[in-house]
Design a protein around this motif. Structure first.
Motif, PDB file in Angstrom:
ATOM      1  N   MET A   1       0.834  -1.294  -0.017  1.00  0.00           N
ATOM      2  CA  MET A   1      -0.058   0.023  -0.017  1.00  0.00           C
ATOM      3  C   MET A   1       0.921   1.251   0.108  1.00  0.00           C
ATOM      4  O   MET A   1       2.149   1.363   0.140  1.00  0.00           O
ATOM      5  N   LYS A   2       0.173   2.271  -0.192  1.00  0.00           N
ATOM      6  CA  LYS A   2       1.057   3.599   0.049  1.00  0.00           C
ATOM      7  C   LYS A   2       0.287   4.277   1.123  1.00  0.00           C
ATOM      8  O   LYS A   2      -0.888   4.279   1.403  1.00  0.00           O
ATOM      9  N   LEU A   3       1.324   4.835   1.992  1.00  0.00           N
ATOM     10  CA  LEU A   3       0.830   5.328   3.481  1.00  0.00           C
ATOM     11  C   LEU A   3       1.297   6.930   3.216  1.00  0.00           C
ATOM     12  O   LEU A   3       2.528   7.302   3.148  1.00  0.00           O
ATOM     13  N   VAL A   4       0.122   7.909   3.163  1.00  0.00           N
ATOM     14  CA  VAL A   4       0.460   9.202   3.105  1.00  0.00           C
ATOM     15  C   VAL A   4       0.093   9.902   4.460  1.00  0.00           C
ATOM     16  O   VAL A   4      -0.929   9.770   5.008  1.00  0.00           O
ATOM     17  N   ASN A   5       1.031  10.745   4.778  1.00  0.00           N
ATOM     18  CA  ASN A   5       0.985  11.186   6.330  1.00  0.00           C
ATOM     19  C   ASN A   5       0.540  12.729   5.746  1.00  0.00           C
ATOM     20  O   ASN A   5       1.665  13.506   5.229  1.00  0.00           O
ATOM     21  N   ILE A   6      -0.513  13.139   6.241  1.00  0.00           N
ATOM     22  CA  ILE A   6      -1.098  14.599   5.849  1.00  0.00           C
ATOM     23  C   ILE A   6      -0.974  15.432   7.127  1.00  0.00           C
ATOM     24  O   ILE A   6      -1.550  16.626   7.000  1.00  0.00           O
ATOM     25  N   SER A   7      -0.332  14.893   8.376  1.00  0.00           N
ATOM     26  CA  SER A   7      -0.039  15.726   9.134  1.00  0.00           C
ATOM     27  C   SER A   7       1.362  16.170   9.387  1.00  0.00           C
ATOM     28  O   SER A   7       2.280  16.107   8.609  1.00  0.00           O
TER      29      SER A   7
ATOM     30  N   ILE B   1       7.168   1.467  10.799  1.00  0.00           N
ATOM     31  CA  ILE B   1       7.580   1.899   9.526  1.00  0.00           C
ATOM     32  C   ILE B   1       7.317   3.455   9.782  1.00  0.00           C
ATOM     33  O   ILE B   1       5.996   3.672   9.886  1.00  0.00           O
ATOM     34  N   ARG B   2       8.166   4.321   9.796  1.00  0.00           N
ATOM     35  CA  ARG B   2       8.051   5.510   9.837  1.00  0.00           C
ATOM     36  C   ARG B   2       7.536   6.376   8.642  1.00  0.00           C
ATOM     37  O   ARG B   2       8.248   6.052   7.784  1.00  0.00           O
ATOM     38  N   ILE B   3       6.624   7.116   8.669  1.00  0.00           N
ATOM     39  CA  ILE B   3       6.136   7.944   7.444  1.00  0.00           C
ATOM     40  C   ILE B   3       6.357   9.315   8.086  1.00  0.00           C
ATOM     41  O   ILE B   3       5.646   9.821   9.161  1.00  0.00           O
ATOM     42  N   PRO B   4       7.166  10.015   7.282  1.00  0.00           N
ATOM     43  CA  PRO B   4       7.460  11.470   7.699  1.00  0.00           C
ATOM     44  C   PRO B   4       6.236  12.406   7.517  1.00  0.00           C
ATOM     45  O   PRO B   4       5.606  12.284   6.660  1.00  0.00           O
ATOM     46  N   SER B   5       6.374  13.212   8.087  1.00  0.00           N
ATOM     47  CA  SER B   5       5.359  14.407   8.346  1.00  0.00           C
ATOM     48  C   SER B   5       5.216  14.887   6.706  1.00  0.00           C
ATOM     49  O   SER B   5       6.151  15.115   6.276  1.00  0.00           O
ATOM     50  N   ASN B   6       4.033  15.030   6.186  1.00  0.00           N
ATOM     51  CA  ASN B   6       3.667  15.727   4.987  1.00  0.00           C
ATOM     52  C   ASN B   6       4.413  14.756   3.901  1.00  0.00           C
ATOM     53  O   ASN B   6       4.843  15.236   2.859  1.00  0.00           O
ATOM     54  N   GLY B   7       4.830  13.640   4.189  1.00  0.00           N
ATOM     55  CA  GLY B   7       5.379  12.732   3.239  1.00  0.00           C
ATOM     56  C   GLY B   7       4.700  11.507   2.977  1.00  0.00           C
ATOM     57  O   GLY B   7       3.612  11.262   3.406  1.00  0.00           O
ATOM     58  N   GLU B   8       5.319  10.340   2.340  1.00  0.00           N
ATOM     59  CA  GLU B   8       4.814   9.082   2.027  1.00  0.00           C
ATOM     60  C   GLU B   8       5.737   8.015   1.738  1.00  0.00           C
ATOM     61  O   GLU B   8       6.923   8.212   1.672  1.00  0.00           O
ATOM     62  N   ILE B   9       5.238   6.944   2.360  1.00  0.00           N
ATOM     63  CA  ILE B   9       5.969   5.687   2.146  1.00  0.00           C
ATOM     64  C   ILE B   9       5.204   4.442   1.299  1.00  0.00           C
ATOM     65  O   ILE B   9       3.985   4.468   1.350  1.00  0.00           O
ATOM     66  N   VAL B  10       6.028   3.936   0.459  1.00  0.00           N
ATOM     67  CA  VAL B  10       5.312   2.957  -0.548  1.00  0.00           C
ATOM     68  C   VAL B  10       5.633   1.503  -0.338  1.00  0.00           C
ATOM     69  O   VAL B  10       6.867   1.290  -0.241  1.00  0.00           O
ATOM     70  N   LEU B  11       4.868   0.699   0.227  1.00  0.00           N
ATOM     71  CA  LEU B  11       4.953  -0.553   0.686  1.00  0.00           C
ATOM     72  C   LEU B  11       4.926  -1.180  -0.707  1.00  0.00           C
ATOM     73  O   LEU B  11       3.843  -1.186  -1.257  1.00  0.00           O
ATOM     74  N   MET B  12       5.904  -2.061  -1.220  1.00  0.00           N
ATOM     75  CA  MET B  12       5.819  -2.723  -2.515  1.00  0.00           C
ATOM     76  C   MET B  12       6.728  -3.806  -2.416  1.00  0.00           C
ATOM     77  O   MET B  12       7.758  -3.995  -1.799  1.00  0.00           O
TER      78      MET B  12
END
Ligand SMILES: [Cu+2]
Length: 138
Positions: A41-47, A84-95
């Motif tokens: 999945m893609k995890l998007v941190n909008i905080s 798994i850290r998702i940076p602020s206003n960033g994203e991580i793609v699990l693939m």
């Protein structure tokens, strides 16, 4: 156009402030006839603060783990990690081939294409997200 498949589960009043922290996109589970499989999945941190994915569980598996793929010298191997850290206003793609969620000891298998797998993601801010992930061949 991408759709957001986000359903927020408010577990307490305390978590209200964090409810919009993470959005999940393009989540899917790999079809499997074996005892384990992976979810991507893609995890998007909008905080404005870093948030970590700290746990995953699903009714289709005995447990869920977070894995990274590392080169141990004799080929790429999977290794369990605690978050798994998702940076602020960033994203991580699990693939495939990268960081992913592992579903261990599948019950009532096999997971064939077309099925749907409920996933619950647990985050460091106390937020829990419930998803319905389609099973795909790849
Ligand atoms: Cu794995």
């Amino acid at each position: 156009m991408k759709k957001y498949f986000t359903f927020l589960l408010a577990t307490s009043l305390v978590s209200t402030a964090a409810l919009a922290g993470i959005q999940v996109q393009d989540h899917w589970v790999r079809a499997s006839t074996g005892s384990n499989t992976a979810a991507y999945m893609k995890l998007v941190n909008i905080s404005n603060k870093d948030i970590s994915l700290t746990g995953v569980y699903s009714p289709v598996s005995a447990s869920g783990e977070l894995h990274e793929v590392v080169d141990m010298g004799q080929g790429m191997q999977m290794q369990e990690i605690s978050a798994i850290r998702i940076p602020s206003n960033g994203e991580i793609v699990l693939m495939p081939g990268k960081t992913h969620v592992m579903l261990m000891n599948i019950k009532d298998g096999p997971l064939t294409e077309g099925k749907t797998v409920p996933l619950t993601l647990v985050f460091s801010d106390g937020e829990e997200l419930q998803l319905m992930a389609p099973v795909k061949a790849q």
